[in-house]
Design a protein around this motif. Structure first.
Motif, PDB file in Angstrom:
ATOM      1  N   ASP A  77     -24.471  11.387 -57.130  1.00  0.00           N
ATOM      2  CA  ASP A  77     -23.832  12.734 -56.737  1.00  0.00           C
ATOM      3  C   ASP A  77     -23.918  12.743 -55.135  1.00  0.00           C
ATOM      4  O   ASP A  77     -22.863  13.419 -54.520  1.00  0.00           O
ATOM      5  CB  ASP A  77     -24.302  13.550 -57.381  1.00  0.00           C
ATOM      6  CG  ASP A  77     -23.871  13.484 -58.994  1.00  0.00           C
ATOM      7  OD1 ASP A  77     -22.742  13.020 -59.122  1.00  0.00           O
ATOM      8  OD2 ASP A  77     -24.228  14.341 -59.814  1.00  0.00           O
ATOM      9  N   GLU A  78     -25.139  12.506 -54.620  1.00  0.00           N
ATOM     10  CA  GLU A  78     -25.461  12.836 -53.349  1.00  0.00           C
ATOM     11  C   GLU A  78     -24.474  12.079 -52.087  1.00  0.00           C
ATOM     12  O   GLU A  78     -24.146  12.446 -51.132  1.00  0.00           O
ATOM     13  CB  GLU A  78     -26.998  12.621 -52.954  1.00  0.00           C
ATOM     14  CG  GLU A  78     -27.503  14.014 -53.630  1.00  0.00           C
ATOM     15  CD  GLU A  78     -29.298  13.624 -53.799  1.00  0.00           C
ATOM     16  OE1 GLU A  78     -30.101  14.334 -54.261  1.00  0.00           O
ATOM     17  OE2 GLU A  78     -29.567  12.313 -53.694  1.00  0.00           O
ATOM     18  N   ASN A  80     -21.633  10.723 -52.929  1.00  0.00           N
ATOM     19  CA  ASN A  80     -20.490  11.137 -53.003  1.00  0.00           C
ATOM     20  C   ASN A  80     -19.931  12.366 -52.111  1.00  0.00           C
ATOM     21  O   ASN A  80     -19.016  12.409 -51.337  1.00  0.00           O
ATOM     22  CB  ASN A  80     -19.853  11.440 -54.431  1.00  0.00           C
ATOM     23  CG  ASN A  80     -19.761  10.201 -55.338  1.00  0.00           C
ATOM     24  OD1 ASN A  80     -19.605   9.137 -54.664  1.00  0.00           O
ATOM     25  ND2 ASN A  80     -19.677  10.136 -56.740  1.00  0.00           N
ATOM     26  N   THR A  81     -20.854  13.255 -52.083  1.00  0.00           N
ATOM     27  CA  THR A  81     -20.798  14.411 -51.453  1.00  0.00           C
ATOM     28  C   THR A  81     -21.010  14.055 -49.811  1.00  0.00           C
ATOM     29  O   THR A  81     -20.027  14.582 -49.151  1.00  0.00           O
ATOM     30  CB  THR A  81     -22.060  15.454 -51.475  1.00  0.00           C
ATOM     31  OG1 THR A  81     -22.174  15.491 -52.926  1.00  0.00           O
ATOM     32  CG2 THR A  81     -22.089  16.709 -50.765  1.00  0.00           C
ATOM     33  N   LEU A  89     -21.132  18.358 -42.588  1.00  0.00           N
ATOM     34  CA  LEU A  89     -22.394  19.060 -43.346  1.00  0.00           C
ATOM     35  C   LEU A  89     -23.267  19.651 -42.395  1.00  0.00           C
ATOM     36  O   LEU A  89     -23.619  18.852 -41.420  1.00  0.00           O
ATOM     37  CB  LEU A  89     -22.912  18.036 -44.324  1.00  0.00           C
ATOM     38  CG  LEU A  89     -22.155  17.426 -45.419  1.00  0.00           C
ATOM     39  CD1 LEU A  89     -22.859  16.113 -46.089  1.00  0.00           C
ATOM     40  CD2 LEU A  89     -22.035  18.464 -46.636  1.00  0.00           C
TER      41      LEU A  89
ATOM     42  N   ALA B  76     -28.877  16.615 -49.070  1.00  0.00           N
ATOM     43  CA  ALA B  76     -29.178  15.731 -49.791  1.00  0.00           C
ATOM     44  C   ALA B  76     -30.310  14.472 -49.525  1.00  0.00           C
ATOM     45  O   ALA B  76     -30.717  14.249 -50.387  1.00  0.00           O
ATOM     46  CB  ALA B  76     -27.752  14.711 -49.847  1.00  0.00           C
ATOM     47  N   TRP B 165     -28.227  28.208 -50.442  1.00  0.00           N
ATOM     48  CA  TRP B 165     -28.791  27.001 -51.015  1.00  0.00           C
ATOM     49  C   TRP B 165     -30.238  26.777 -50.789  1.00  0.00           C
ATOM     50  O   TRP B 165     -30.757  27.203 -49.930  1.00  0.00           O
ATOM     51  CB  TRP B 165     -28.235  25.649 -50.187  1.00  0.00           C
ATOM     52  CG  TRP B 165     -28.468  24.584 -50.396  1.00  0.00           C
ATOM     53  CD1 TRP B 165     -27.682  23.703 -51.309  1.00  0.00           C
ATOM     54  CD2 TRP B 165     -29.672  23.611 -50.191  1.00  0.00           C
ATOM     55  NE1 TRP B 165     -28.223  22.397 -51.549  1.00  0.00           N
ATOM     56  CE2 TRP B 165     -29.422  22.241 -51.076  1.00  0.00           C
ATOM     57  CE3 TRP B 165     -30.604  23.840 -49.422  1.00  0.00           C
ATOM     58  CZ2 TRP B 165     -30.372  21.297 -50.983  1.00  0.00           C
ATOM     59  CZ3 TRP B 165     -31.647  22.784 -49.336  1.00  0.00           C
ATOM     60  CH2 TRP B 165     -31.429  21.604 -49.935  1.00  0.00           C
TER      61      TRP B 165
END
Lengths: 128, 296
Positions: A77-78, A80-81, A89, B76, B165
């Motif tokens: 998931d990370e 893909n983000t 970002l 992330a 967040w």
């Protein structure tokens, strides 16, 4: 340049549970139903995304020795983000003062700091 | 001039969040490394109160978190680095209730804030380690001083700019106060996937105590035991899962394989007969397993 090593680790991760003589164990992933790497098509796109992130890290000055480690430790998931929008970002990093801000920005942010709308400078004390 | 209407109370109406504070060790900021220092502070906290040992050195944390040209750490990567350090990274629900329920449970959290505006963003990670209800201030290791008080109003604006967040970093076995079972299990599974199976098992076991009615945990535990070749524990857990899900194809498939591994192919084949699935991929898997068992 990362492709061969990453291909090996990807193949390893796919075959980890596929012990040929015993049949294939259904993974926890399947039960949790997270929208990742189930079909082989997904696995290929995951692989491409990991390559993209590795390239982006390289362009952004990450130590080449660290790239593989960093990419490997990110979840699907990370990855893909990050893959699609690493440029935009946020990256938390400001630990101290800002350098090179225009005087105008400085004054505006100084005022907003004092009003308690921001906290750009460490020396300001908000009216709040 | 800046009366009540200029600042609407950002806290949800009618909520009372009690004062509290935690002894989170303070680490002085280093340029661009607030992601790394935040993880370090939380790691030191858990080290100081429990049975947790970080897996990475400070240099490794710095190296893993920093992207030089971005001058900071991606969200992330904050999470993946915390996991590499042996912590479960649980994404915080983006609201004050979740934040304060973690604080009340003495779980420090790391939040992403924008110290400035979107047109000149200054992204920053801050560990939050307390709340002063009387003065309505959060206590944070914001910058170069420990326990810096931050007015709720100011904080709320800066936090809002990151869409509220945050992440809770917990040692194996500890469960977030605000957690939902599935989201927590996924966070633990991410730890398992990078090889920390023993640590993951510890957390799954805690999850079972917290959510005894969630039978999925038995399946997940069984898979982890199987991965470590702890076959009798794996078998017991698959069977517990099957008590509440008797025809579940994934569990029947895995248990059948386990049985054949321990010389009980016949029982395995009988189990496979009871598996029900409409999913063609799963049907294929069951068929493969049957063929393998018949070869024995």
């Amino acid at each position: 340049m990362y492709i061969s090593k990453m291909m090996v680790s990807l193949i390893l991760s796919i075959t980890l549970f596929a012990q040929v003589s015993w049949g294939q164990i259904a993974s926890t992933e399947l039960l949790l139903g997270s929208p990742v790497t189930v079909s082989s098509h997904d696995k290929v796109s995951q692989f491409v995304a990991r390559e993209d992130v590795a390239k982006a890290f390289e362009e952004m000055g990450v130590d080449p020795k660290m790239i593989e480690l960093k990419v490997a430790s990110l979840s699907d998931d990370e990855i893909n983000t990050i893959a699609s929008k690493i440029d935009t970002l946020p990256a938390g990093g400001d630990g101290g003062s800002i350098i090179g801000a225009l005087v105008f920005i400085f004054i505006v942010l100084l005022i907003t700091d004092i009003l308690g709308l921001t906290k750009v400078f460490n020396f300001t004390r908000s009216v709040r | 001039m800046l009366g009540g209407c200029a600042f609407k109370d950002p806290l949800p109406e009618g909520r009372v969040y009690p004062s509290m504070s935690m002894n989170v060790p303070f680490i002085a900021p280093r340029a661009d490394l607030c992601g790394s220092t935040s993880i370090q502070m939380i790691s030191l906290y858990w080290q100081s109160i429990g049975e947790y040992t970080p897996k990475l050195s400070i240099q490794e944390l710095d190296h893993r978190t920093l992207i030089p040209l971005k001058g900071g750490t991606l969200q992330a990567e904050l999470m993946s680095t915390a996991r590499a350090n042996g912590l479960i990274a649980y994404p915080l629900e983006p609201n004050f209730d979740a934040l304060f329920s973690e604080l009340a449970a003495h779980h420090p959290v790391i939040l992403l804030i924008n110290r400035s505006y979107s047109w000149y963003p200054l992204w920053h990670y801050i560990p939050v380690n307390g709340y002063d209800e009387t003065n309505r201030k959060l206590l944070t290791h914001f910058s170069d001083q420990p326990n810096e008080p931050l007015a709720v109003e100011t904080f709320a604006k800066m936090w809002k700019r990151s869409d509220n967040w945050g992440v809770v970093l917990l040692p194996p076995g500890v469960i977030p106060a605000s957690a939902s079972s599935k989201k927590f299990l996924r966070s633990v599974y991410e730890l398992e996937k990078i090889g920390m199976v023993v640590e993951a098992i510890q957390s799954y076991q805690s999850a079972l105590i917290r959510w005894p009615e969630d039978s999925d945990i038995h399946f997940i535990l069984a898979n982890s035991y199987y991965r470590l070749d702890r076959l009798s524990e794996a078998e017991e857990s698959y069977r517990r899962f099957l008590l509440s899900n008797p025809s579940h194809p994934l569990a029947l498939n895995n248990l059948a394989i386990l049985l054949s591994k321990t010389g009980r192919e016949k029982e395995g084949l009988m189990l496979l007969d009871t598996a029900v699935s409409k999913d063609p991929e799963i049907q294929k898997m069951l068929l493969n397993t049957r063929e393998e068992l018949l070869k024995k």
